[in-house]
Motif scaffolding. Structure first.
Motif, PDB file in Angstrom:
ATOM      1  N   GLY A 300       0.971  -0.807  -0.552  1.00 52.59           N
ATOM      2  CA  GLY A 300       0.474  -0.237  -0.101  1.00 52.59           C
ATOM      3  C   GLY A 300       0.616   1.207  -0.257  1.00 52.59           C
ATOM      4  N   SER A 301       1.465   1.496   0.764  1.00 54.62           N
ATOM      5  CA  SER A 301       2.889   2.611   1.053  1.00 54.62           C
ATOM      6  C   SER A 301       3.366   2.309  -1.041  1.00 54.62           C
ATOM      7  CB  SER A 301       3.444   2.037   2.063  1.00 54.62           C
ATOM      8  OG  SER A 301       3.101   2.271   3.055  1.00 54.62           O
ATOM      9  N   ALA A 302       3.888   1.445  -1.369  1.00 53.68           N
ATOM     10  CA  ALA A 302       4.457   2.106  -1.909  1.00 53.68           C
ATOM     11  C   ALA A 302       3.893   2.442  -3.730  1.00 53.68           C
ATOM     12  CB  ALA A 302       4.960   0.199  -2.864  1.00 53.68           C
ATOM     13  N   ALA A 303       2.376   1.468  -3.179  1.00 54.32           N
ATOM     14  CA  ALA A 303       1.752   2.208  -4.189  1.00 54.32           C
ATOM     15  C   ALA A 303       1.267   3.165  -4.692  1.00 54.32           C
ATOM     16  CB  ALA A 303       0.505   1.134  -4.696  1.00 54.32           C
ATOM     17  N   THR A 304       0.847   4.128  -3.337  1.00 54.58           N
ATOM     18  CA  THR A 304       0.798   5.282  -2.875  1.00 54.58           C
ATOM     19  C   THR A 304       1.618   6.227  -2.903  1.00 54.58           C
ATOM     20  OG1 THR A 304      -0.877   4.479  -1.212  1.00 54.58           O
ATOM     21  CG2 THR A 304       0.208   6.556  -0.766  1.00 54.58           C
ATOM     22  N   LEU A 305       2.819   5.798  -2.914  1.00 53.26           N
ATOM     23  CA  LEU A 305       3.781   6.832  -3.222  1.00 53.26           C
ATOM     24  C   LEU A 305       4.375   7.222  -4.216  1.00 53.26           C
ATOM     25  CD1 LEU A 305       7.043   8.619  -2.765  1.00 53.26           C
ATOM     26  CD2 LEU A 305       7.774   6.229  -1.915  1.00 53.26           C
ATOM     27  N   GLY A 306       4.144   5.534  -5.256  1.00 57.18           N
ATOM     28  CA  GLY A 306       4.738   5.060  -6.819  1.00 57.18           C
ATOM     29  C   GLY A 306       4.147   5.811  -7.570  1.00 57.18           C
ATOM     30  N   VAL A 307       2.535   5.932  -6.954  1.00 53.28           N
ATOM     31  CA  VAL A 307       1.704   7.027  -8.479  1.00 53.28           C
ATOM     32  C   VAL A 307       1.977   8.402  -8.181  1.00 53.28           C
ATOM     33  CG1 VAL A 307      -0.478   6.981  -8.576  1.00 53.28           C
ATOM     34  CG2 VAL A 307       0.040   4.729  -7.975  1.00 53.28           C
ATOM     35  N   PHE A 308       1.746   8.677  -6.965  1.00 52.89           N
ATOM     36  CA  PHE A 308       1.867  10.413  -6.350  1.00 52.89           C
ATOM     37  C   PHE A 308       3.424  10.903  -7.593  1.00 52.89           C
ATOM     38  CE2 PHE A 308       3.299  14.257  -3.763  1.00 52.89           C
ATOM     39  CZ  PHE A 308       2.392  15.157  -3.791  1.00 52.89           C
ATOM     40  N   LEU A 309       4.510   9.976  -6.570  1.00 56.50           N
ATOM     41  CA  LEU A 309       4.819  10.603  -8.069  1.00 56.50           C
ATOM     42  C   LEU A 309       4.877  10.678  -9.243  1.00 56.50           C
ATOM     43  CD1 LEU A 309       8.094   8.809  -5.745  1.00 56.50           C
ATOM     44  CD2 LEU A 309       7.849  11.589  -5.604  1.00 56.50           C
ATOM     45  N   TYR A 310       4.995   9.115  -9.678  1.00 54.08           N
ATOM     46  CA  TYR A 310       4.384   9.740 -10.944  1.00 54.08           C
ATOM     47  C   TYR A 310       3.249  10.431 -11.770  1.00 54.08           C
ATOM     48  CZ  TYR A 310       4.459   8.007 -15.552  1.00 54.08           C
ATOM     49  OH  TYR A 310       4.772   8.059 -17.785  1.00 54.08           O
ATOM     50  N   GLU A 311       2.707  10.571 -11.465  1.00 51.11           N
ATOM     51  CA  GLU A 311       1.254  11.290 -11.209  1.00 51.11           C
ATOM     52  C   GLU A 311       1.332  12.687 -11.208  1.00 51.11           C
ATOM     53  OE1 GLU A 311      -2.063  11.259  -9.045  1.00 51.11           O
ATOM     54  OE2 GLU A 311      -2.650   9.283 -10.493  1.00 51.11           O
ATOM     55  N   THR A 312       3.048  13.538 -10.514  1.00 53.43           N
ATOM     56  CA  THR A 312       3.159  14.795 -10.325  1.00 53.43           C
ATOM     57  C   THR A 312       4.505  14.712 -11.616  1.00 53.43           C
ATOM     58  OG1 THR A 312       3.259  14.588  -8.066  1.00 53.43           O
ATOM     59  CG2 THR A 312       4.741  16.098  -8.657  1.00 53.43           C
ATOM     60  N   HIS A 313       4.941  14.264 -12.334  1.00 53.37           N
ATOM     61  CA  HIS A 313       5.461  14.329 -12.718  1.00 53.37           C
ATOM     62  C   HIS A 313       5.202  14.455 -14.217  1.00 53.37           C
ATOM     63  CE1 HIS A 313       8.340  12.221 -15.886  1.00 53.37           C
ATOM     64  NE2 HIS A 313       8.115  11.556 -16.587  1.00 53.37           N
ATOM     65  N   GLU A 314       4.176  13.803 -14.478  1.00 58.17           N
ATOM     66  CA  GLU A 314       3.106  13.661 -15.977  1.00 58.17           C
ATOM     67  C   GLU A 314       2.845  14.901 -15.507  1.00 58.17           C
ATOM     68  OE1 GLU A 314       1.240   9.802 -16.906  1.00 58.17           O
ATOM     69  OE2 GLU A 314      -0.208  10.384 -14.611  1.00 58.17           O
ATOM     70  N   MET A 315       1.561  16.116 -14.653  1.00 60.32           N
ATOM     71  CA  MET A 315       1.534  17.421 -14.306  1.00 60.32           C
ATOM     72  C   MET A 315       2.926  18.042 -14.742  1.00 60.32           C
ATOM     73  SD  MET A 315      -0.510  16.636 -11.121  1.00 60.32           S
ATOM     74  CE  MET A 315      -1.182  18.781 -11.202  1.00 60.32           C
ATOM     75  N   ARG A 316       4.312  17.789 -14.668  1.00 58.32           N
ATOM     76  CA  ARG A 316       4.711  19.333 -14.041  1.00 58.32           C
ATOM     77  C   ARG A 316       5.324  19.046 -16.095  1.00 58.32           C
ATOM     78  NH1 ARG A 316       6.338  20.107  -9.138  1.00 58.32           N
ATOM     79  NH2 ARG A 316       4.613  20.655  -8.167  1.00 58.32           N
ATOM     80  N   GLU A 317       5.557  20.118 -16.405  1.00 59.39           N
ATOM     81  CA  GLU A 317       6.679  20.043 -17.608  1.00 59.39           C
ATOM     82  C   GLU A 317       7.969  19.365 -17.853  1.00 59.39           C
ATOM     83  OE1 GLU A 317       8.324  23.762 -20.492  1.00 59.39           O
ATOM     84  OE2 GLU A 317       7.569  24.593 -18.895  1.00 59.39           O
ATOM     85  N   ARG A 318       8.094  18.701 -19.162  1.00 57.32           N
ATOM     86  CA  ARG A 318       9.295  17.759 -19.222  1.00 57.32           C
ATOM     87  C   ARG A 318      10.169  18.034 -19.434  1.00 57.32           C
ATOM     88  NH1 ARG A 318       6.820  12.099 -19.634  1.00 57.32           N
ATOM     89  NH2 ARG A 318       4.705  11.655 -18.631  1.00 57.32           N
ATOM     90  N   PRO A 319      11.383  18.191 -19.713  1.00 60.24           N
ATOM     91  CA  PRO A 319      12.582  18.204 -20.742  1.00 60.24           C
ATOM     92  C   PRO A 319      12.547  17.307 -22.317  1.00 60.24           C
ATOM     93  CG  PRO A 319      13.185  16.992 -19.498  1.00 60.24           C
ATOM     94  CD  PRO A 319      12.264  16.992 -18.649  1.00 60.24           C
ATOM     95  N   SER A 320      12.851  17.936 -22.698  1.00 61.75           N
ATOM     96  CA  SER A 320      13.145  17.228 -24.403  1.00 61.75           C
ATOM     97  C   SER A 320      13.751  15.716 -24.128  1.00 61.75           C
ATOM     98  CB  SER A 320      14.048  17.984 -25.214  1.00 61.75           C
ATOM     99  OG  SER A 320      15.377  18.346 -24.453  1.00 61.75           O
ATOM    100  N   ALA A 321      13.593  14.783 -24.978  1.00 58.76           N
ATOM    101  CA  ALA A 321      13.199  13.343 -24.412  1.00 58.76           C
ATOM    102  C   ALA A 321      15.251  13.020 -24.543  1.00 58.76           C
ATOM    103  CB  ALA A 321      12.812  12.185 -25.738  1.00 58.76           C
ATOM    104  N   PRO A 322      15.698  13.064 -24.224  1.00 60.76           N
ATOM    105  CA  PRO A 322      16.747  12.665 -24.108  1.00 60.76           C
ATOM    106  C   PRO A 322      17.374  11.355 -24.878  1.00 60.76           C
ATOM    107  CG  PRO A 322      16.017  10.848 -21.795  1.00 60.76           C
ATOM    108  CD  PRO A 322      15.030  11.932 -22.966  1.00 60.76           C
ATOM    109  N   SER A 323      18.935  11.723 -25.597  1.00 62.57           N
ATOM    110  CA  SER A 323      19.549  10.886 -25.841  1.00 62.57           C
ATOM    111  C   SER A 323      20.402   9.687 -25.745  1.00 62.57           C
ATOM    112  CB  SER A 323      20.744  11.435 -26.824  1.00 62.57           C
ATOM    113  OG  SER A 323      21.129  12.509 -25.813  1.00 62.57           O
ATOM    114  N   GLN A 324      20.119   9.362 -24.297  1.00 54.17           N
ATOM    115  CA  GLN A 324      20.896   8.514 -23.849  1.00 54.17           C
ATOM    116  C   GLN A 324      19.820   8.046 -22.458  1.00 54.17           C
ATOM    117  OE1 GLN A 324      24.874   7.623 -24.000  1.00 54.17           O
ATOM    118  NE2 GLN A 324      25.270   9.343 -22.223  1.00 54.17           N
TER     119      GLN A 324
END
Length: 328
Positions: A300-324
């Motif tokens: 439960g802790s891992a799923a809650t933490l992981g989903v929160f971080l990834y959803e925050t990542h989706e909401m924040r502006e991202r840099p251009s795709a890395p080459s590696q």
């Protein structure tokens, strides 16, 4: 004559149903496209015989007496029924019968005898669980045959199960099969193998953090443990007090809450290692084995933490795709 695909959903639901017609339609659409063939490595008659007495079900073809002969004629001799015929056939009650009929069908689809590819089975289970979750059902591992998981229906009735519902959604958006497999493995192992569930919970958080750091071109090393990865991830997502406006006083609280979850997941994984996960356990170690309640806490802790971080990542502006990948 068999009913059409759409007509089946106009039938009244069985009173024992919790799985809605919306969910059933979504499941059938998935099986018609990404989840086929539903019969796996078996013939359709052999597969359905695991669930139904085909000699007792009637034929819809006047030339034959039983459903078994009916299927052979139209799917083997002539092949004039579509691959999804069973979903629209009222004799098999998949669209409007009790939940247990549909769930039994789905469980057999991913049985090792039917679907020998473990990774493929896990991928199917992951998608089915995503679709079933809103109605309170999931498929979870309840035993193994020759080292391969056997799935059975289970109700989602706890906080860990609810968190995993959102984790499945995130895994689909990430589009990484190994993360979907981690979520499915956590689900199936909570009761049957708590130590595996706890270890996988740790791996899930690591995978989420590394995915975010890779996509944001931030470096990490092989030595970074879960708390370290979470610290780097919260920093790059600007969740730490130093990286946000001073007026956002709640940032420190958010950071502390996330780190508490990360520390909890890491701590349970270390506790699992301290108790030993195999080879030569002493009698005392066996008695101290971690239980499903510990696993539910970690998952439960891992799923809650992981989903929160990834959803925050989706909401924040991202840099251009890395080459590696920066972490390599």
């Amino acid at each position: 004559m068999r009913q059409s695909y759409d007509d089946m959903f106009d039938e009244p639901l069985d009173r024992s149903q919790r799985i809605s017609q919306v969910t059933r339609r979504d499941i059938f659409d998935y099986l018609r496209t990404g989840g086929a063939p539903w019969w796996g490595r078996m013939s359709e008659v052999a597969f359905l015989s695991r669930l139904y007495d085909l000699d007792q079900l009637p034929s819809t073809d006047s030339r034959y007496r039983t459903a078994g002969r009916d299927i052979i004629q139209h799917r083997e001799n002539n092949y004039d029924w579509d691959d999804d015929w069973v979903f629209t056939d009222s004799r098999f009650k998949l669209a409007s019968g009790p939940d247990e009929i549909l769930l039994g069908f789905l469980s057999q689809m991913v049985h090792p005898v039917v679907q020998p590819d473990v990774e493929r089975a896990a991928s199917i289970v992951s998608e089915l669980n995503r679709l079933l979750a809103p109605d309170g059902w999931m498929l979870k591992e309840h035993k193994q045959i020759s080292g391969r998981p056997v799935y059975a229906p289970s109700r989602i009735s706890d906080a860990a199960g609810l968190a995993l519902t959102f984790a499945h959604d995130a895994a689909v958006r990430i589009d990484a099969e190994y993360i979907s497999q981690q979520v499915t493995r956590m689900e199936g192992a909570v009761d049957s193998d708590p130590e595996l569930a706890i270890g996988t919970a740790k791996e899930f958080v690591e995978s989420i953090c590394k995915t975010i750091l890779d996509e944001r071109q931030e470096a990490y090393t092989k030595k970074d443990d879960v708390p370290s990865l979470v610290r780097k991830t919260t920093k790059v997502l600007q969740l730490t007090p130093d990286d946000v406006a001073e007026t956002a006083r709640a940032a420190d609280t958010v950071k502390r809450m996330l780190m508490n979850l990360a520390t909890l997941v890491q701590g349970l994984a270390e506790l699992r290692n301290a108790y030993g996960t195999g080879h030569g356990r002493s009698k005392a170690q066996v008695k101290r084995r971690l239980t499903p309640r510990h696993a539910r806490l970690a998952v439960g802790s891992a799923a809650t933490l992981g989903v929160f971080l990834y959803e925050t990542h989706e909401m924040r502006e991202r840099p251009s795709a890395p080459s590696q990948r920066p972490g390599e």
